[in-house]
Design an enzyme around this catalytic site. Structure first.
Site, PDB file in Angstrom:
ATOM      1  N   GLY A  43      38.122  -2.466  49.447  1.00 39.67           N
ATOM      2  CA  GLY A  43      37.723  -1.896  48.162  1.00 39.67           C
ATOM      3  C   GLY A  43      38.550  -0.704  47.719  1.00 39.67           C
ATOM      4  O   GLY A  43      39.291  -0.105  48.505  1.00 39.67           O
ATOM      5  N   GLN A  53      42.280  -9.998  51.451  1.00 37.86           N
ATOM      6  CA  GLN A  53      41.387 -10.450  50.389  1.00 37.86           C
ATOM      7  C   GLN A  53      42.078 -10.128  49.066  1.00 37.86           C
ATOM      8  O   GLN A  53      41.941  -9.033  48.522  1.00 37.86           O
ATOM      9  CB  GLN A  53      40.030  -9.744  50.486  1.00 37.86           C
ATOM     10  N   ASN A  73      72.762  26.931  65.392  1.00 36.18           N
ATOM     11  CA  ASN A  73      72.820  25.560  65.873  1.00 36.18           C
ATOM     12  C   ASN A  73      73.320  24.556  64.845  1.00 36.18           C
ATOM     13  O   ASN A  73      73.465  23.379  65.152  1.00 36.18           O
ATOM     14  CB  ASN A  73      71.432  25.121  66.363  1.00 36.18           C
ATOM     15  N   TYR A  74      73.607  24.991  63.625  1.00 35.94           N
ATOM     16  CA  TYR A  74      73.952  24.045  62.562  1.00 35.94           C
ATOM     17  C   TYR A  74      75.163  24.545  61.792  1.00 35.94           C
ATOM     18  O   TYR A  74      75.170  25.671  61.293  1.00 35.94           O
ATOM     19  CB  TYR A  74      72.748  23.888  61.621  1.00 35.94           C
ATOM     20  N   SER A  78      31.397  -1.589  57.923  1.00 37.03           N
ATOM     21  CA  SER A  78      32.016  -1.061  56.706  1.00 37.03           C
ATOM     22  C   SER A  78      33.101  -0.065  57.090  1.00 37.03           C
ATOM     23  O   SER A  78      32.865   0.830  57.916  1.00 37.03           O
ATOM     24  CB  SER A  78      30.968  -0.362  55.832  1.00 37.03           C
ATOM     25  N   ARG A  82      34.742   5.598  42.727  1.00 42.63           N
ATOM     26  CA  ARG A  82      33.943   6.793  42.464  1.00 42.63           C
ATOM     27  C   ARG A  82      34.552   8.059  43.072  1.00 42.63           C
ATOM     28  O   ARG A  82      34.144   9.175  42.734  1.00 42.63           O
ATOM     29  CB  ARG A  82      32.512   6.583  42.973  1.00 42.63           C
ATOM     30  N   LYS A 103      40.076   4.243  49.524  1.00 42.22           N
ATOM     31  CA  LYS A 103      38.960   5.014  50.072  1.00 42.22           C
ATOM     32  C   LYS A 103      39.031   5.126  51.584  1.00 42.22           C
ATOM     33  O   LYS A 103      38.827   6.209  52.150  1.00 42.22           O
ATOM     34  CB  LYS A 103      37.644   4.355  49.663  1.00 42.22           C
ATOM     35  N   ASN A 149      66.124  37.368  79.277  1.00 43.30           N
ATOM     36  CA  ASN A 149      65.606  38.262  78.242  1.00 43.30           C
ATOM     37  C   ASN A 149      66.387  38.031  76.956  1.00 43.30           C
ATOM     38  O   ASN A 149      67.613  38.162  76.929  1.00 43.30           O
ATOM     39  CB  ASN A 149      65.746  39.725  78.657  1.00 43.30           C
TER      40      ASN A 149
END
Length: 471
Positions: free
Chosen positions: A11, A74, A389-390, A101, A15, A22, A380
């Protein structure tokens, strides 16, 4: 006896005023349908569960694909009776069919099992799960042969109730068990002479009674189990109920939860005894927390594992990470995906981590970003340290071996290896590997000019006085 479980999930749920199907709305951290499938698979194996999908079928199937249940489509949603007609071929080999359900998430496996067993004991063609809520208005009422009888003579919808029937509080939950043979022999007797022009499975009670088949009912012990939600406000009430049930389960296992009504704890979360959860904490997804931990207020932990004796200070965000025993996090630390924090390690104030492994007893206490890095034990990390890193195209890793001291405000440009026991001077930008036990400095030489500040002040004062004279 072979049982199949058919779950109605086709369904729209109009509502709710939502574009999403849903059954995909979530409470307690899982979709409504996931809750129902979880309960169903405690009764029968996943291969005996058939979910009837229709509206947004692809999205619904994708959302629960990992459960390994079957799906029946369905294509035209023409009612619950039509849904079972659609599933007829798929469940043809089963002696009994349990119908659930997909939007009734609080139903417990124990209740389904009691319904199944009662159905078998009563040798019924149809068994109806009922409930007696405080306010039955709007629900179809179950009319029994007599107050003490299990047999049902009819289910009467709200608008068709007589004044005498209005006083009946027992409602039809829409959850049933059918003996397959009479069900499929008679299901084509259903008619669409109703306001919505649909085939209602509820009407099978009337059809079966007319054919002198046995229809019985059993009442759920807790009416809230069979309640669904037709508005987002009602959905919120269900969410609150399931989260409080989760909190009570954890408290019964020895977990201290201060102000449980303020916490957000998903249904699958596990927490060890003697752990303390402070107000306004969120524990989400598949999160597992060990014993004797403390999770302080405003922290959010999602799909992560914390061992025992971990302290999470205020405001930490932890996602898809692992934290070993005795670690200390925060306040306001952010552990992103793939962070592995070792025993007794410290990840402190405003430190962000991603895809790192940091060893036992290592510390990054202040204002650092550590990404794509492997950090040994006893290290530490000074305040303001960044693993770069990029490069704009590729991600690269930083390796920091055991017992390294990284001074404050250091940038480590990956790929790079910092050897065991070495020192990095504060304020350095390190772009080359550092050998073990070495000192690395990567900053400009300091220049000091004696008296420069005094001379500058004299020059500024002279300029101001000259300007006043000209005015």
């Amino acid at each position: 006896m072979r049982f199949a479980i058919v779950i109605m999930a086709a369904g729209k749920g109009t509502r709710l005023k939502s574009k999403r199907a849903k059954v995909l709305h979530q409470i307690g951290g899982k979709s409504l349908l996931e809750h129902v499938i979880h309960s169903a698979t405690q009764i029968v194996p996943p291969q005996d569960v058939y979910v009837v999908v229709g509206h947004q079928a692809g999205a619904v199937q994708a959302a629960v694909a990992s459960t390994n249940v079957h799906f029946v489509t369905q294509a035209d949603q023409r009612g619950t009776g039509h849904a079972v007609q659609t599933a007829r071929q798929a469940v043809a080999g089963y002696e009994h069919i349990i119908v659930l359900s997909g939007d009734v998430p609080l139903l417990q496996p124990e209740t389904i099992a009691r319904l199944r067993d009662f159905h078998l004991t009563e040798r019924a063609a149809m068994t109806i799960l009922t409930a007696s809520p405080d306010n039955p208005h709007g629900y179809g009422r179950v009319i029994r042969h007599s107050p003490s009888s299990a047999e049902v003579t009819a289910i009467v919808e709200q608008k068709a109730l007589t004044p005498k029937q209005e006083s009946i509080r027992e409602i039809n939950s829409g959850i049933y068990v059918f003996a397959s043979k009479p069900l499929f022999q008679l299901i084509n007797e259903l008619r669409t002479d109703n306001a919505h022009g649909e085939y209602y499975l509820t009407d099978m009670a009337r059809v079966l009674v007319q054919e002198h088949e046995r229809v019985v009912a059993i009442e759920a012990g807790d009416a809230t189990e069979v309640l669904g939600a037709n508005t987002l406000a009602e959905m919120a009430e269900l969410d609150a109920a399931i989260r409080m049930a989760t909190a009570r389960r954890l408290m019964a296992q020895g977990v201290t939860i201060y102000r449980p009504e303020t916490t957000v704890i998903d249904a699958n979360v596990e927490v060890g005894a003697d752990t303390i959860i402070e107000p306004y904490v969120q524990l989400l997804g598949e999160t597992h927390i060990g014993e004797d931990c403390r999770i302080r207020s405003y922290s959010v932990i999602e799909n992560s594992t914390l061992a025992s004796h971990v302290l999470v200070r205020h405001g930490c965000i932890i996602s898809e990470s692992h934290v070993q025993a005795g670690a200390l996090l925060g306040p306001y630390a952010h552990l992103r995906t793939g962070s592995e924090i070792g025993e007794e390690a410290h990840i402190g104030n405003f430190v962000e981590t991603k895809k790192i492994r940091i060893g036992k007893g290592s510390k990054a206490n202040h204002l650092s970003y550590l990404g794509d890095a492997e950090i040994g034990s006893g290290v530490n990390i000074g305040a303001g340290t960044i693993t770069c890193n990029y490069n704009g195209v590729d991600k690269s890793r930083t390796l920091i071996e055991n017992d390294v001291f990284v001074g404050s405000d250091t940038t480590l440009v990956a790929p790079i290896v910092i050897g065991q026991g070495s020192y990095i001077g504060a304020g350095s930008c390190i772009v080359e590997d550092v050998p073990p036990e070495a000192l690395a400095l990567g900053r400009a030489k300091q220049v000091t000019k004696d008296g420069w500040a005094r001379s500058r002040r004299v020059q500024a004062r002279t300029a101001r006085e000259a300007g006043k004279g000209q005015s």
